[in-house]
Scaffold this active site. Sequence first.
Site, mmCIF file in Angstrom:
data_model
loop_
_atom_site.group_PDB
_atom_site.id
_atom_site.type_symbol
_atom_site.label_atom_id
_atom_site.label_comp_id
_atom_site.label_asym_id
_atom_site.label_seq_id
_atom_site.Cartn_x
_atom_site.Cartn_y
_atom_site.Cartn_z
ATOM 1 N N ASP B 174 0.820 -1.215 0.000
ATOM 2 C CA ASP B 174 0.000 0.000 0.000
ATOM 3 C C ASP B 174 0.853 1.264 0.000
ATOM 4 O OD1 ASP B 174 -2.880 -0.917 2.046
ATOM 5 O OD2 ASP B 174 -1.636 -2.134 0.725
ATOM 6 N N HIS B 176 -1.014 4.471 -0.584
ATOM 7 C CA HIS B 176 -2.005 5.425 -0.065
ATOM 8 C C HIS B 176 -1.606 6.878 -0.231
ATOM 9 C CE1 HIS B 176 -5.086 2.823 1.410
ATOM 10 N NE2 HIS B 176 -4.255 2.110 2.142
ATOM 11 N N ASP B 203 -4.024 -0.320 -3.508
ATOM 12 C CA ASP B 203 -4.151 0.805 -2.575
ATOM 13 C C ASP B 203 -3.127 1.900 -2.847
ATOM 14 O OD1 ASP B 203 -5.525 -0.485 0.581
ATOM 15 O OD2 ASP B 203 -6.285 -0.444 -1.468
ATOM 16 N N ASP B 206 -5.978 7.339 -1.806
ATOM 17 C CA ASP B 206 -6.759 7.611 -0.579
ATOM 18 C C ASP B 206 -5.853 7.854 0.606
ATOM 19 O OD1 ASP B 206 -9.674 5.500 -1.160
ATOM 20 O OD2 ASP B 206 -9.403 7.667 -1.362
ATOM 21 N N ARG B 207 -6.285 8.750 1.463
ATOM 22 C CA ARG B 207 -5.618 9.095 2.724
ATOM 23 C C ARG B 207 -4.447 10.051 2.565
ATOM 24 N NH1 ARG B 207 -7.419 3.901 5.298
ATOM 25 N NH2 ARG B 207 -8.949 4.815 6.666
ATOM 26 N N ASN B 235 -8.425 -2.676 -2.528
ATOM 27 C CA ASN B 235 -9.803 -2.345 -2.166
ATOM 28 C C ASN B 235 -10.077 -0.838 -2.260
ATOM 29 O OD1 ASN B 235 -8.099 -2.305 0.237
ATOM 30 N ND2 ASN B 235 -9.959 -1.819 1.368
ATOM 31 N N HIS B 236 -9.014 -0.036 -2.312
ATOM 32 C CA HIS B 236 -9.236 1.400 -2.463
ATOM 33 C C HIS B 236 -9.275 1.847 -3.917
ATOM 34 C CE1 HIS B 236 -9.248 3.227 1.611
ATOM 35 N NE2 HIS B 236 -8.793 2.030 1.922
ATOM 36 N N HIS B 287 -3.953 -8.323 -3.232
ATOM 37 C CA HIS B 287 -3.975 -7.237 -2.265
ATOM 38 C C HIS B 287 -4.377 -7.670 -0.855
ATOM 39 C CE1 HIS B 287 -4.307 -3.254 -0.601
ATOM 40 N NE2 HIS B 287 -5.514 -3.555 -0.171
ATOM 41 N N ARG B 376 -13.789 -5.350 9.284
ATOM 42 C CA ARG B 376 -13.843 -4.556 8.065
ATOM 43 C C ARG B 376 -15.205 -4.576 7.400
ATOM 44 N NH1 ARG B 376 -8.330 -3.078 6.043
ATOM 45 N NH2 ARG B 376 -6.923 -4.755 6.622
ATOM 46 N N HIS B 403 -2.534 -4.631 2.435
ATOM 47 C CA HIS B 403 -3.846 -4.374 3.044
ATOM 48 C C HIS B 403 -3.824 -4.040 4.529
ATOM 49 C CE1 HIS B 403 -8.173 -4.352 2.944
ATOM 50 N NE2 HIS B 403 -8.362 -5.503 3.534
ATOM 51 N N ASP B 581 -23.053 16.156 -10.819
ATOM 52 C CA ASP B 581 -22.227 17.057 -11.625
ATOM 53 C C ASP B 581 -21.108 17.671 -10.786
ATOM 54 O OD1 ASP B 581 -24.502 19.940 -11.712
ATOM 55 O OD2 ASP B 581 -23.631 18.789 -10.073
ATOM 56 N N ASN B 621 -26.942 31.798 1.397
ATOM 57 C CA ASN B 621 -27.329 32.815 0.415
ATOM 58 C C ASN B 621 -28.775 32.663 -0.035
ATOM 59 O OD1 ASN B 621 -26.945 30.490 -0.954
ATOM 60 N ND2 ASN B 621 -25.409 31.285 -2.373
#
Lengths: 186, 652
Positions: B174, B176, B203, B206-207, B235-236, B287, B376, B403, B581, B621
């Site tokens: 990983d 990350h 992985d 992320d993070r 998994n990420h 992984h 998990r 992992h 969007d 607003n």
Amino acid sequence: PAGPSAPHQRPLRRPHASPRAPVLPVRGLQGAGRRDLAEPHGCQETGSAQDGGRQRKGRHREIGTIIRSLGCCPSEGELHDLIAEVEEEEPTGYIRYEKFLPVMTQVLLERRYRPIPEDILLRAFEVLDPAKRGFLSKEELIKYMTEEGEPFSQEEMEEMLSAAIDPESNSIHYKDYITMMVIDEN
Amino acid sequence: MGCGTSSSAKDRKSERALRAALIIQNWYRGYSARLKARQRYALTIFQSIEYADEQGQLQLSNFFSFMFENYTHVCEKDPEFVSRLFGNTHQDDKDRQDYVGLVDVPDSYNGPRLQFPLTFTDIDLLIEAFKQQQILHAYYVLEVLFETKKVLKQMPNFTHVKTSPSKQITICGDLHGKLDDLLLIFYKNGLPSGSNPYVFNGDFVDRGKNSVEILMILFVSFLVYPNDLHLNRGNHEDFMMNMRYGFTKEVLHKYKLHGRKILQLLEDVYTWLPIGTIIDNEVLVIHGGISESTDLNLLHHMERNKMKSVLMPPFPIDEDYAADLKNKVGTTAVPRGVRTSGSLSEQLTKHEWEQVIDILWSDPRGKRGCYPNTSRGGGCYFGPDITSKILNRYQLKMLVRSHECKPEGYEICHDGKVVTVFSASNYYEEGSNRGAYIRLGSGMTPQFFQYQVTRATCSRPLYQRVNIMESSAIRILKERLISRKTDLIRAFQLQDRNKSGKLSLGQWAFSMENVLGLNLPWRSLSSHLVTTDKDGNVDYMSSFQDVHIQKPVKEAQSTLIETLYRHRTDLQIIFNIIDSDHSGLISMEEFRTMWKLFNSHYSVHIDDSQVDELAERMDLNKDGSIDFNEFLNAFYVVHKFDKLHKSDSTLA
């Protein structure tokens, strides 16, 4: 059962009989004929080790760490004896929690291996500093810690020095050091 | 030593020195052990909270199923809303011109300019640019992603690799988004090339804050050396995970104009990443792990690109129901990954889907057998017997996986058959762990290399590093506490018959574990979390004294605030999906509908009207739309004695 959290079932490994050899860090790049990068800015590696040797050494300390983190301070010799009391008859390399728990409980109840009081620790340093300078040189500390008593491994020595040493004078002002450690613990 | 009376004085002296040394060594070892124990606690705290969060998304997945089931009701009221929520985003290659053709690289752009077809100079170029914190223009990002998808599509589910004594392979775990770690690996081990192959075991994102840069370096390297740089899906590598764990945010922040395009393309690219690598027909690199039912033959042959996300399990679609839906809302409005035309063939079978989840999410454990991975919420725990069984079945010798964060960067278990390698050092906090990589070659034992990135010019002593880690861990633990304050107080009061405000340590620990669902050493941690009197009794309200959740609106009720704070990550994901969007805004109407559904599924006991009121106040607003990121960021925890920083309570 309701109440205390479930006890850890992880088996604990016994130490190896061989003496602890210092592990030398491997630095630098390997091999030629490969395109290599310039050293990344602002990053520094802090040591590396080859193969599983380090892994094995780490495991061997697990029991000692557990016992000591419970507030007991056995010497290395006492630790070996204690482990001999709990390890399996057939040497699997593991220690079962069910066997460890009653022995450890007894140790705690009997208040065995009490920790060293601060003033005794200070006097020990003073013994090594007969000239009463208030400090030990780096070489002196290394000599005593790695040659006398139950010698430190290279890793332990480096660890102690990193916190204890005053980089300007390359010496250890033991009174300040002790005070700092005691404050950190509390 | 001589003999005679003078030597006995010497003896006494050296005996005293020996005893003194023993005392100091004894003390030091005790102190050092206690430091290491504190380090372990901190790591455990980080890890349990991380896994509890992952488990939380299982609930989110159920929520999506719940939403789909209640689809028709919602549909009737607001078909627009539903079509937005479940909008299908299907890319065709002919879109490429539309996508990239419209993106312009201005002359004023000072960042790296890649040249297609890519060569190793482009790799160097990127690395140099990223070291200087430059951002690669969206045009190049999109081009790289299109090319990568094109080449990945031709790769099989498992890449088979052969090594030789002169051509060893390096396996990394990983990353990350930690760019420094990738650069350090390349510095120590050399850049990827025909003679220096790599496997990156998932992985990548992320993070950390440089997930984009890592992906770009890895994908460009892959395009230059497609047969020597191998990428496994983690998994990420999942667009839904990215919404929760920071990558989506990073992309939208760095690419304000084209971020959405990039994210949509990435969704597809992820699904084409291979599932694993097999080295010398002996070593399986994936992984997560395996389960007792892991079927490599099935995994080799399935259509891996149909695996969209862990949060989108295949939906059992009744043909009539599907046709009904199609009539009501049109083909565009069905859950992603599910299509009404030839609907069943567009999905994986449930069995196939579970097989992939096992590969991406499972963890090895010492206990024999195979159990659902409850921490998990996906995959399983597999024991040494499962490892032996599966490896033997396919004549393999070893499983290399990632992992899980390990303090030493790697860990060997199951009698040497399973190796975990994790390459993001300081993953939870500065000093939390080392990173590592493995070098493998036929006929040699695997070699492990460790490292740790440090920002300081000289490495800090251990006790300082432990202090930093410990205070960080306690901090996030306290935030967890405050987000369950009401439930905790209720549990404490239930045990406090005398209404004394005190409980025994055991009672306190029991309630904490029960309510928070975190398996932590509560007694050892109690000194950080709560005050104890001289009899050893705990003043349970003292935990809440120095932390509170900042109220974005003064009049809002505490329980409402607490609930919104606790569910903020889930809400963020849901809002992100609605906001197809990626404008950052949703309408009040959408917010209300969403909240009602959320309320009923999560059994949140909050009055709709209260939330309404709150939302209205947040619409600063008064244009009928809510900036939901602002809305959710308005809920943060204040640590009373910590004036220095506002806490960012996610782990990212």
